[in-house]
Motif scaffolding. Structure first.
Motif, PDB file in Angstrom:
ATOM      1  N   MET A   1     -14.707  -1.763  -1.665  1.00 42.22           N
ATOM      2  CA  MET A   1     -14.759  -0.455  -1.030  1.00 42.22           C
ATOM      3  C   MET A   1     -14.483  -0.564   0.466  1.00 42.22           C
ATOM      4  O   MET A   1     -13.701   0.220   1.017  1.00 42.22           O
ATOM      5  N   PHE A   2     -15.082  -1.539   1.137  1.00 46.45           N
ATOM      6  CA  PHE A   2     -14.865  -1.673   2.574  1.00 46.45           C
ATOM      7  C   PHE A   2     -13.433  -2.072   2.905  1.00 46.45           C
ATOM      8  O   PHE A   2     -12.865  -1.598   3.894  1.00 46.45           O
ATOM      9  N   VAL A   3     -12.843  -2.919   2.095  1.00 44.66           N
ATOM     10  CA  VAL A   3     -11.436  -3.280   2.315  1.00 44.66           C
ATOM     11  C   VAL A   3     -10.546  -2.061   2.090  1.00 44.66           C
ATOM     12  O   VAL A   3      -9.641  -1.788   2.879  1.00 44.66           O
ATOM     13  N   PHE A   4     -10.809  -1.305   1.028  1.00 41.08           N
ATOM     14  CA  PHE A   4     -10.040  -0.095   0.746  1.00 41.08           C
ATOM     15  C   PHE A   4     -10.201   0.919   1.871  1.00 41.08           C
ATOM     16  O   PHE A   4      -9.227   1.557   2.295  1.00 41.08           O
ATOM     17  N   LEU A   5     -11.430   1.072   2.373  1.00 39.41           N
ATOM     18  CA  LEU A   5     -11.676   1.983   3.489  1.00 39.41           C
ATOM     19  C   LEU A   5     -10.874   1.571   4.720  1.00 39.41           C
ATOM     20  O   LEU A   5     -10.261   2.412   5.381  1.00 39.41           O
ATOM     21  N   ALA A   6     -10.864   0.289   5.026  1.00 41.70           N
ATOM     22  CA  ALA A   6     -10.139  -0.175   6.208  1.00 41.70           C
ATOM     23  C   ALA A   6      -8.637   0.021   6.064  1.00 41.70           C
ATOM     24  O   ALA A   6      -7.968   0.514   6.984  1.00 41.70           O
ATOM     25  N   VAL A   7      -8.101  -0.352   4.915  1.00 47.07           N
ATOM     26  CA  VAL A   7      -6.660  -0.210   4.693  1.00 47.07           C
ATOM     27  C   VAL A   7      -6.260   1.262   4.733  1.00 47.07           C
ATOM     28  O   VAL A   7      -5.284   1.641   5.390  1.00 47.07           O
ATOM     29  N   ALA A   8      -7.022   2.113   4.058  1.00 46.25           N
ATOM     30  CA  ALA A   8      -6.699   3.542   4.018  1.00 46.25           C
ATOM     31  C   ALA A   8      -6.849   4.191   5.390  1.00 46.25           C
ATOM     32  O   ALA A   8      -6.036   5.032   5.778  1.00 46.25           O
ATOM     33  N   THR A   9      -7.866   3.791   6.152  1.00 43.87           N
ATOM     34  CA  THR A   9      -8.107   4.398   7.459  1.00 43.87           C
ATOM     35  C   THR A   9      -6.965   4.147   8.425  1.00 43.87           C
ATOM     36  O   THR A   9      -6.638   5.013   9.242  1.00 43.87           O
ATOM     37  N   PHE A  10      -6.350   2.995   8.334  1.00 41.70           N
ATOM     38  CA  PHE A  10      -5.273   2.699   9.278  1.00 41.70           C
ATOM     39  C   PHE A  10      -3.891   3.088   8.753  1.00 41.70           C
ATOM     40  O   PHE A  10      -3.027   3.479   9.537  1.00 41.70           O
TER      41      PHE A  10
END
Length: 129
Positions: A54-63
């Motif tokens: 989830m945190f990796v997905f959040l980071a990738v999606a946020t940028f």
């Protein structure tokens, strides 16, 4: 007399919303939507093994998603007068962002980070949210 009427008309105008505020809103709402998609899919008890994912997905999606929105010109439009062509651009930009983030999460990102693979329904739920 004209100057009084101009002041009265000017008083009813909405303050201008700059597009940088839309960028800021996207930087806050994209990770919120991604986190919500994990919660909708996995619920509070099943999310524990997927916290890293989830945190990796959040980071990738946020940028990536705001960058894709910028490429599609979403921050250049005057959104007070949006119509069907703008809605088409929004749908296409959102779909492209979802496809790019999903492709990275299944191909390149697992080579860098060690986490459970992304559940296949998460990108679809994220696109809907």
């Amino acid at each position: 007399m004209d100057s009084i009427m101009d002041r009265v008309r000017g008083h009813n105008r909405l303050p201008p919303i700059r597009n940088r505020y839309f960028l800021l809103a996207d930087m806050l709402l994209v990770p919120a939507a991604a986190g919500l998609s994990f919660l909708l899919r996995l619920d509070i008890f099943g999310i524990q093994p997927y916290i890293g994912t989830m945190f990796v997905f959040l980071a990738v999606a946020t940028f990536l998603k705001p960058a894709i929105f910028f490429i599609f010109g979403l921050y250049r439009h005057y959104w007070r007068y949006a119509s069907i062509p703008e809605l088409t651009i929004i749908a296409l930009a959102t779909a492209t962002g979802t496809v790019v983030v999903t492709a990275l999460m299944y191909t390149i990102v697992p080579l860098i980070f060690d986490f459970y693979l992304l559940p296949r329904s998460i990108p679809f739920i994220d696109w809907l949210v």
